[in-house]
Design a protein around this motif. Structure first.
Motif, mmCIF file in Angstrom:
data_model
loop_
_atom_site.group_PDB
_atom_site.id
_atom_site.type_symbol
_atom_site.label_atom_id
_atom_site.label_comp_id
_atom_site.label_asym_id
_atom_site.label_seq_id
_atom_site.Cartn_x
_atom_site.Cartn_y
_atom_site.Cartn_z
ATOM 1 N N ARG A 36 0.721 -1.177 -0.025
ATOM 2 C CA ARG A 36 -0.066 -0.052 0.150
ATOM 3 C C ARG A 36 0.903 1.411 0.071
ATOM 4 O O ARG A 36 2.082 1.163 0.399
ATOM 5 C CB ARG A 36 -0.981 -0.063 1.504
ATOM 6 C CG ARG A 36 -1.797 -1.228 1.233
ATOM 7 C CD ARG A 36 -2.865 -1.075 2.417
ATOM 8 N NE ARG A 36 -4.000 -1.947 2.467
ATOM 9 C CZ ARG A 36 -4.846 -1.953 3.296
ATOM 10 N NH1 ARG A 36 -4.625 -1.220 4.383
ATOM 11 N NH2 ARG A 36 -5.624 -3.102 3.517
ATOM 12 N N GLY A 37 0.056 2.309 -0.415
ATOM 13 C CA GLY A 37 0.865 3.345 -0.455
ATOM 14 C C GLY A 37 1.860 3.789 -1.578
ATOM 15 O O GLY A 37 2.042 2.757 -2.417
ATOM 16 N N ASP A 38 2.576 5.118 -1.891
ATOM 17 C CA ASP A 38 3.367 5.341 -3.031
ATOM 18 C C ASP A 38 4.564 5.264 -2.642
ATOM 19 O O ASP A 38 5.030 5.341 -1.374
ATOM 20 C CB ASP A 38 3.025 6.687 -3.171
ATOM 21 C CG ASP A 38 1.477 6.720 -3.827
ATOM 22 O OD1 ASP A 38 0.760 5.805 -4.285
ATOM 23 O OD2 ASP A 38 0.970 8.014 -4.136
ATOM 24 N N ARG A 39 5.537 4.973 -3.511
ATOM 25 C CA ARG A 39 7.084 4.992 -3.232
ATOM 26 C C ARG A 39 7.655 6.172 -3.885
ATOM 27 O O ARG A 39 6.936 6.676 -4.844
ATOM 28 C CB ARG A 39 7.637 3.560 -3.605
ATOM 29 C CG ARG A 39 7.173 2.429 -3.052
ATOM 30 C CD ARG A 39 7.363 2.356 -1.543
ATOM 31 N NE ARG A 39 7.045 1.121 -0.961
ATOM 32 C CZ ARG A 39 5.813 1.110 -0.457
ATOM 33 N NH1 ARG A 39 5.210 1.772 -0.081
ATOM 34 N NH2 ARG A 39 5.507 0.199 0.412
ATOM 35 N N PRO A 40 8.982 6.346 -3.651
ATOM 36 C CA PRO A 40 9.632 7.440 -4.610
ATOM 37 C C PRO A 40 9.513 6.967 -6.069
ATOM 38 O O PRO A 40 9.808 6.012 -6.379
ATOM 39 C CB PRO A 40 10.906 7.458 -4.110
ATOM 40 C CG PRO A 40 10.859 6.924 -2.719
ATOM 41 C CD PRO A 40 9.622 5.890 -2.702
ATOM 42 N N ILE A 41 9.260 8.193 -6.712
ATOM 43 C CA ILE A 41 8.981 7.957 -8.323
ATOM 44 C C ILE A 41 10.393 7.836 -8.783
ATOM 45 O O ILE A 41 11.504 8.080 -8.552
ATOM 46 C CB ILE A 41 8.418 8.970 -8.890
ATOM 47 C CG1 ILE A 41 8.112 8.911 -10.336
ATOM 48 C CG2 ILE A 41 9.317 10.390 -8.755
ATOM 49 C CD1 ILE A 41 7.245 9.836 -10.827
ATOM 50 N N ARG A 42 10.433 6.833 -9.753
ATOM 51 C CA ARG A 42 11.600 6.277 -10.488
ATOM 52 C C ARG A 42 11.114 5.931 -11.679
ATOM 53 O O ARG A 42 10.147 5.713 -12.258
ATOM 54 C CB ARG A 42 12.289 5.227 -9.744
ATOM 55 C CG ARG A 42 11.597 4.022 -9.495
ATOM 56 C CD ARG A 42 12.561 3.115 -8.633
ATOM 57 N NE ARG A 42 12.672 3.844 -7.373
ATOM 58 C CZ ARG A 42 13.393 2.978 -6.520
ATOM 59 N NH1 ARG A 42 13.951 1.900 -6.548
ATOM 60 N NH2 ARG A 42 13.604 3.809 -5.287
ATOM 61 N N ALA A 43 12.329 5.723 -12.758
ATOM 62 C CA ALA A 43 11.875 5.349 -14.136
ATOM 63 C C ALA A 43 12.681 4.093 -14.544
ATOM 64 O O ALA A 43 13.995 3.778 -14.000
ATOM 65 C CB ALA A 43 12.397 6.392 -15.003
ATOM 66 N N ARG A 44 12.267 3.031 -15.239
ATOM 67 C CA ARG A 44 12.776 1.983 -15.801
ATOM 68 C C ARG A 44 12.829 1.936 -17.372
ATOM 69 O O ARG A 44 11.826 2.788 -18.045
ATOM 70 C CB ARG A 44 12.158 0.692 -15.365
ATOM 71 C CG ARG A 44 11.670 0.371 -14.075
ATOM 72 C CD ARG A 44 10.956 -0.893 -13.841
ATOM 73 N NE ARG A 44 10.982 -1.194 -12.500
ATOM 74 C CZ ARG A 44 10.007 -1.698 -11.795
ATOM 75 N NH1 ARG A 44 8.928 -2.171 -12.646
ATOM 76 N NH2 ARG A 44 9.812 -2.299 -10.456
#
Length: 421
Positions: free
Chosen positions: A358-366
């Motif tokens: 649940r909840g959001d994590r730090p944004i990152r890109a793949r």
């Protein structure tokens, strides 16, 4: 007069009784000092305990964030087999490497500026950009057009960035009030229009061909006036599909814009629709870069399904989307159109949700190559299915990206400062 003397300090003396009531000043000072030392020690002990607690939580959080790319649900198909009932958007890019921060910064810059393409005039162009990029210089907007001709591309503007030595064209996405946009998006008879060794979207190809005739000469003039500059075509939603096909045509014939090396041409596409077959997507991957924000629906559905959504009223739209989700869950064979057309080029998948948590994590890109089996299933249980299509939300979210200090130039610093407003 009878005066009775007594010694102070004896058990019977009234002075001792007075001292007992008032207290010895020296003893009282010692007690006060001892009490303050005890309180200070308790505070230090409590502070140490709190620091240890939050340090442990922070370390746990860092370890979790460092390893959250590993999905906790299991294999990619999930426990329901090939057709997952509750598909998670992060699974489309699971196991692929992260994008370098310098490439994310480049995408961020164009993510902010594409907001100006939705303005109807120069003031409407400047305002949304300067809310996030105070240093934006409107003097270098060399062209702003809203074509009215049939088969024309959506409204766009051209900007010359002397800081990064780049000539950029920004194409607006779908406008719900413009009938021409619907014609471009929905004119696609199962992608039957052949192009080179593959297939492309019919309506957007016509718009891209219009751009080669009417926009390419303007770009050629700007590139001729600014030697050594590269060309970047940027689009969002419908404009991303047109930008992808326009870039393909320019890469194939770079002389249209006065360039000899096609490597000086590239495209950055936000929330692109499916516009080309997989062989073309792989062939033009060095030039075309798609950006998909978490659970965005448009890169995951065929234009036939989009057409169904737009041609019904809102209550029926819910039924249509649910039917599409149920169909992809139960069927064992994907839609032929979905197999034929794919998100264009190389994909940057920006994610902030971890499957199983649940909840959001730090944004990152793949970084993900476009291929069969990826970005084909709509994420129905997610609220982000629709909201992740917004390029404005992506721009705001990228301000929270973990930017390395060495990449914080004057442009990025000025943009990040707008986060506090």
């Amino acid at each position: 007069m009878d005066i009775r003397c007594c010694k102070v300090g004896t058990e019977e003396g009234p002075g001792n009784q007075l001292l007992a009531q008032v207290g010895d000043p020296e003893a009282r000072a010692v007690d006060t000092k001892k009490t303050s030392q005890q309180k200070r020690a308790q505070k230090m002990k409590l502070g140490k305990s709190l620091r240890q607690y939050f340090s442990t939580k922070a370390e746990s959080r860092r370890q979790e964030e460092a390893s959250w790319d590993e999905d906790l649900i299991g294999d990619r198909n999930g426990k329901f087999g090939k057709n997952r009932v509750f598909w998670q958007g992060s699974l489309d890019s699971r196991g692929f490497p992260r994008a370098p921060a310098v490439e994310v910064r480049d995408i961020f810059r164009h993510c902010v500026r594409i907001l100006g393409a939705y303005g109807n005039d120069i003031d409407g162009l400047i305002k949304p950009i300067r809310e996030h990029e105070p240093q934006f210089d409107s003097r270098f907007v060399v062209d702003l057009q809203s074509p009215k001709a049939p088969r024309a591309c959506p409204p766009y503007f051209i900007y010359v960035d002397h800081r990064y030595k780049e000539v950029s064209m920004y194409i607006r996405g779908l406008n719900l009030l413009h009938r021409r946009d619907y014609v471009v998006l929905l004119k696609n008879r199962k992608g039957e229009k052949p192009y080179e060794e593959g297939f492309v979207h019919h309506g957007m190809t016509e718009a891209a061909e219009w751009a080669t005739e009417h926009v390419a000469p303007v770009l050629k003039e700007q590139l001729r006036s600014n030697k050594g500059y590269r060309l970047t075509i940027v689009g969002h939603s419908l404009g991303a599909g047109v930008a992808a096909l326009f870039t393909m045509m320019l890469v194939k014939s770079p002389e249209l814009v006065g360039l000899a090396d096609p490597r000086e041409i590239r495209a950055i596409l936000f929330a692109p629709p499916r516009v080309m077959s997989v062989d073309l997507a792989l062939k033009y991957a060095p030039y075309v870069n798609s950006v998909i924000y978490q659970d965005d629906f448009l890169p995951r559905v065929s234009t036939k399904s989009v057409k169904r959504v737009f041609l019904v009223t809102f209550p029926l739209t819910v039924v249509v989307v649910f039917t599409y989700w149920l169909k992809q869950t139960l069927q064992s064979k994907e839609d032929k159109e979905t197999q034929r057309l794919y998100p264009p080029g190389k994909v940057y998948h920006f994610i902030y949700k971890q499957p199983g948590r649940r909840g959001d994590r730090p944004i990152r890109a793949r970084v993900v190559p476009s291929a069969e089996g990826r970005f084909e299933r709509i994420v129905l249980p997610s609220l982000g299915t629709v909201s992740n299509h917004s390029v404005l939300l992506l721009a705001k979210h990228l301000k929270k990206f973990d930017w390395p200090e060495e990449l914080k130039d004057s442009w990025l610093i000025s943009v990040l400062q707008t986060r506090k407003k």
